[in-house]
Motif scaffolding. Structure first.
Motif, short mmCIF file in Angstrom:
data_model
loop_
_atom_site.label_atom_id
_atom_site.label_comp_id
_atom_site.label_asym_id
_atom_site.label_seq_id
_atom_site.Cartn_x
_atom_site.Cartn_y
_atom_site.Cartn_z
N LEU A 13 38.42 32.34 45.89
CA LEU A 13 39.86 32.60 45.71
C LEU A 13 40.14 34.10 45.76
O LEU A 13 41.16 34.55 46.29
N GLY A 14 39.22 34.88 45.20
CA GLY A 14 39.38 36.33 45.21
C GLY A 14 39.35 36.91 46.62
O GLY A 14 39.99 37.93 46.89
N CYS A 15 38.61 36.26 47.51
CA CYS A 15 38.49 36.74 48.89
C CYS A 15 39.80 36.61 49.67
O CYS A 15 39.98 37.25 50.71
N ILE A 16 40.70 35.76 49.19
CA ILE A 16 42.00 35.61 49.85
C ILE A 16 42.82 36.87 49.56
O ILE A 16 43.14 37.15 48.41
N SER A 17 43.14 37.61 50.58
CA SER A 17 43.83 38.89 50.41
C SER A 17 45.27 38.81 50.89
O SER A 17 45.53 38.86 52.10
N LEU A 56 51.17 42.06 44.25
CA LEU A 56 50.83 42.17 42.83
C LEU A 56 50.85 40.80 42.15
O LEU A 56 49.87 40.41 41.49
N VAL A 57 51.93 40.07 42.33
CA VAL A 57 52.08 38.76 41.69
C VAL A 57 51.05 37.78 42.23
O VAL A 57 50.42 37.03 41.47
N THR A 58 50.83 37.79 43.52
CA THR A 58 49.87 36.86 44.14
C THR A 58 48.45 37.14 43.68
O THR A 58 47.68 36.20 43.42
N ASP A 59 48.09 38.41 43.58
CA ASP A 59 46.74 38.76 43.13
C ASP A 59 46.52 38.35 41.66
O ASP A 59 45.44 37.89 41.29
N ILE A 89 37.52 38.75 40.66
CA ILE A 89 37.53 40.22 40.79
C ILE A 89 36.51 40.65 41.85
O ILE A 89 36.80 41.48 42.71
N LEU A 90 35.33 40.05 41.80
CA LEU A 90 34.28 40.38 42.78
C LEU A 90 34.71 40.01 44.20
O LEU A 90 34.49 40.77 45.14
N VAL A 108 43.98 41.63 39.83
CA VAL A 108 43.13 40.49 39.50
C VAL A 108 42.58 40.63 38.07
O VAL A 108 42.50 39.65 37.33
N PHE A 109 42.25 41.84 37.71
CA PHE A 109 41.83 42.14 36.34
C PHE A 109 42.98 41.84 35.37
O PHE A 109 42.76 41.29 34.29
N ALA A 110 44.19 42.19 35.78
CA ALA A 110 45.37 41.89 34.96
C ALA A 110 45.50 40.39 34.74
O ALA A 110 45.89 39.95 33.65
N GLY A 111 45.17 39.62 35.77
CA GLY A 111 45.20 38.17 35.64
C GLY A 111 44.22 37.68 34.58
O GLY A 111 44.51 36.74 33.83
#
Length: 202
Positions: A13-17, A56-59, A89-90, A108-111
């Motif tokens: 999921l993190g890889c989706i940019s 921002l919101v999506t991440d 995050i990774l 992502v860290f904020a998430g």
């Protein structure tokens, strides 16, 4: 084994940019514009406020989503949500589909912070924003967040695993910001706080 599965869910999921996708839709390579970073700040600077807010919101949401999915699939694993967020995050910072060159991981860290305790986001945002203005450097906020989050987790919980997971996430973020720190100390940041604010209000 379940821990690896959860990390994998978060990583994919993190890889989706959203930044890369938005840039492609607008025929702009964000890796070659502004700071060259696939994150909300650079997206806002290059493509405008609305695009930056969208990223921002999506991440943030992809981090939250990875935690929610992992907690649903592995309800008996106490730390599933935090582990998934670390994976996210990774994936965001080192996406396999983009030569391991992604964003810095702040949103992502904020998430992860929001997933753990949304109230923690309030002091992090307020004090972090103040530090940006006082120190005149954008890197002040994420570094402050990295230092404060494990402290807040330790204050909230005596669970050493939770504290370590928060610390690991923070260390990853500090690593991704090491070049930003060097530039900040040398006063050679790619985008100054003043220039960014001018662009946002124009």
């Amino acid at each position: 084994m379940n821990v690896l599965k959860i990390l994998g869910i978060g990583y994919l999921l993190g890889c989706i940019s959203p930044a890369a996708i938005l840039g492609k839709l607008k025929n702009v390579n964000l890796k070659k514009e502004g700071t060259g970073n696939l994150g909300a700040t650079n997206t806002a600077f290059v493509l405008g406020r609305r695009s930056g807010i969208f990223v921002l919101v999506t991440d943030i949401l992809k981090s939250v989503l990875s935690a929610k999915i992992s907690c649903a699939l592995f309800p008996n694993l106490l730390y599933a949500g935090m582990i998934a967020c670390i994976g996210c995050i990774l994936g965001h910072c080192f996406p396999a589909f983009m030569q391991f060159q992604g964003g810095k991981g702040v949103a992502v860290f904020a998430g992860m912070v929001v997933m753990y305790n949304p109230w923690y986001a309030i002091p992090i945002v307020i004090i972090g924003s103040a530090l940006i203005m006082i120190l005149n450097t954008g890197v002040a906020a994420p570094i402050f967040a990295c230092l404060l989050f494990p402290v807040l987790v330790a204050w909230h919980s005596a669970d050493r695993v939770e504290i370590w997971l928060a610390a690991i996430a923070s260390i990853v973020l500090i690593i991704t910001h090491r070049e930003n720190l060097k530039k900040a100390f040398a006063r050679k940041e790619d985008i100054s706080v003043k220039d960014f604010l001018k662009k946002m209000v124009s």
